[in-house]
Design an enzyme around this catalytic site. Structure first.
Site, PDB file in Angstrom:
ATOM      1  N   CYS A 102      36.619  12.495 -34.183  1.00 18.96           N
ATOM      2  CA  CYS A 102      37.032  11.468 -33.232  1.00 18.96           C
ATOM      3  C   CYS A 102      35.781  10.882 -32.590  1.00 18.96           C
ATOM      4  O   CYS A 102      34.882  11.636 -32.188  1.00 18.96           O
ATOM      5  CB  CYS A 102      37.937  12.092 -32.171  1.00 18.96           C
ATOM      6  SG  CYS A 102      38.567  10.905 -30.968  1.00 18.96           S
ATOM      7  N   GLU A 145      45.619   8.443 -34.094  1.00 18.82           N
ATOM      8  CA  GLU A 145      45.379   7.258 -33.251  1.00 18.82           C
ATOM      9  C   GLU A 145      46.515   7.027 -32.253  1.00 18.82           C
ATOM     10  O   GLU A 145      46.268   6.676 -31.091  1.00 18.82           O
ATOM     11  CB  GLU A 145      45.170   6.009 -34.114  1.00 18.82           C
ATOM     12  CG  GLU A 145      43.971   6.077 -35.055  1.00 18.82           C
ATOM     13  CD  GLU A 145      42.677   6.471 -34.363  1.00 18.82           C
ATOM     14  OE1 GLU A 145      42.519   6.192 -33.161  1.00 18.82           O
ATOM     15  OE2 GLU A 145      41.815   7.076 -35.027  1.00 18.82           O
TER      16      GLU A 145
HETATM   17 NI    NI Z   1      40.205   9.752 -31.997  1.00 21.93          NI
END
Ligand code: NI
Length: 184
Positions: A102, A145
């Site tokens: 991420c 997401e």
């Molecule tokens: Ni992420």
């Protein structure tokens, strides 16, 4: 277009539930510019997806796209997709493991198990409704997401935090086992 600053873990905006995007807001110049800048930012940092809260906009908007890149050399291709106000439903099927990363947790990877098939209902960047089924890697990216829109990070989904690894250690100690099918 602009490369946007990405919020890092610890910033409260990553833990907030993001607001729906109204039809008028979606049409606005500011939101259309934000979408273009998010795509540019995702590409700049070799991400496969980016959620608006990660660029300090607490609204329900994500972009995803994947081509092979240095962060995800094995990643299957995903065409550029913009999801506004996405609603995700899990479909029957096996669960699959992926070592997720991420941009808000730079340098880290963690093994997460998620459903491998999801149906997404959303608006596209022009406000047109669409429904699509995503499978495999793209389903993982979608879930990662859209979790951001609810203030959830992938580490919250990990069942074993001993598998949270720095990139280099992941590449040395875990990636070979995953490639041979073990531990998936
Ligand atoms: Ni992420």
């Amino acid at each position: 277009m602009a490369i946007l600053k990405v919020a890092q873990m610890g910033h409260p905006i990553l833990r907030r539930r993001a607001d729906p995007v109204t039809a008028a807001a979606l049409r606005s110049r500011d939101t259309q510019r934000l979408i273009r800048d998010m795509i540019e930012t995702m590409r700049e940092y070799d991400g496969v997806g980016l959620a608006a809260p990660q660029v300090h906009a607490s609204i329900r908007l994500v972009v995803i796209a994947s081509h092979r890149n240095p962060r995800y050399p094995q990643a299957p291709a995903i065409p550029l997709t913009v999801l506004v106000n996405p609603a995700v439903t899990t479909l029957p099927g096996p669960r699959i493991a992926w070592w997720e990363g991420c941009l808000s947790l730079p340098g880290l990877r963690g093994r997460v198990v998620r459903p491998s098939r999801v149906r997404v209902r959303a608006l596209d960047r022009l406000g047109r409704p669409f429904t699509r089924v995503f499978e495999g890697f793209s389903a993982i990216v979608i879930q990662h997401e859209t979790d951001h829109l609810d203030g959830v990070l992938y580490i919250d989904r990990m069942t074993d935090l001993k598998q949270l690894s720095f990139e280099r250690e992941y590449q040395v100690h875990w990636a070979p086992a995953e490639a041979s099918g073990k531990g998936a």
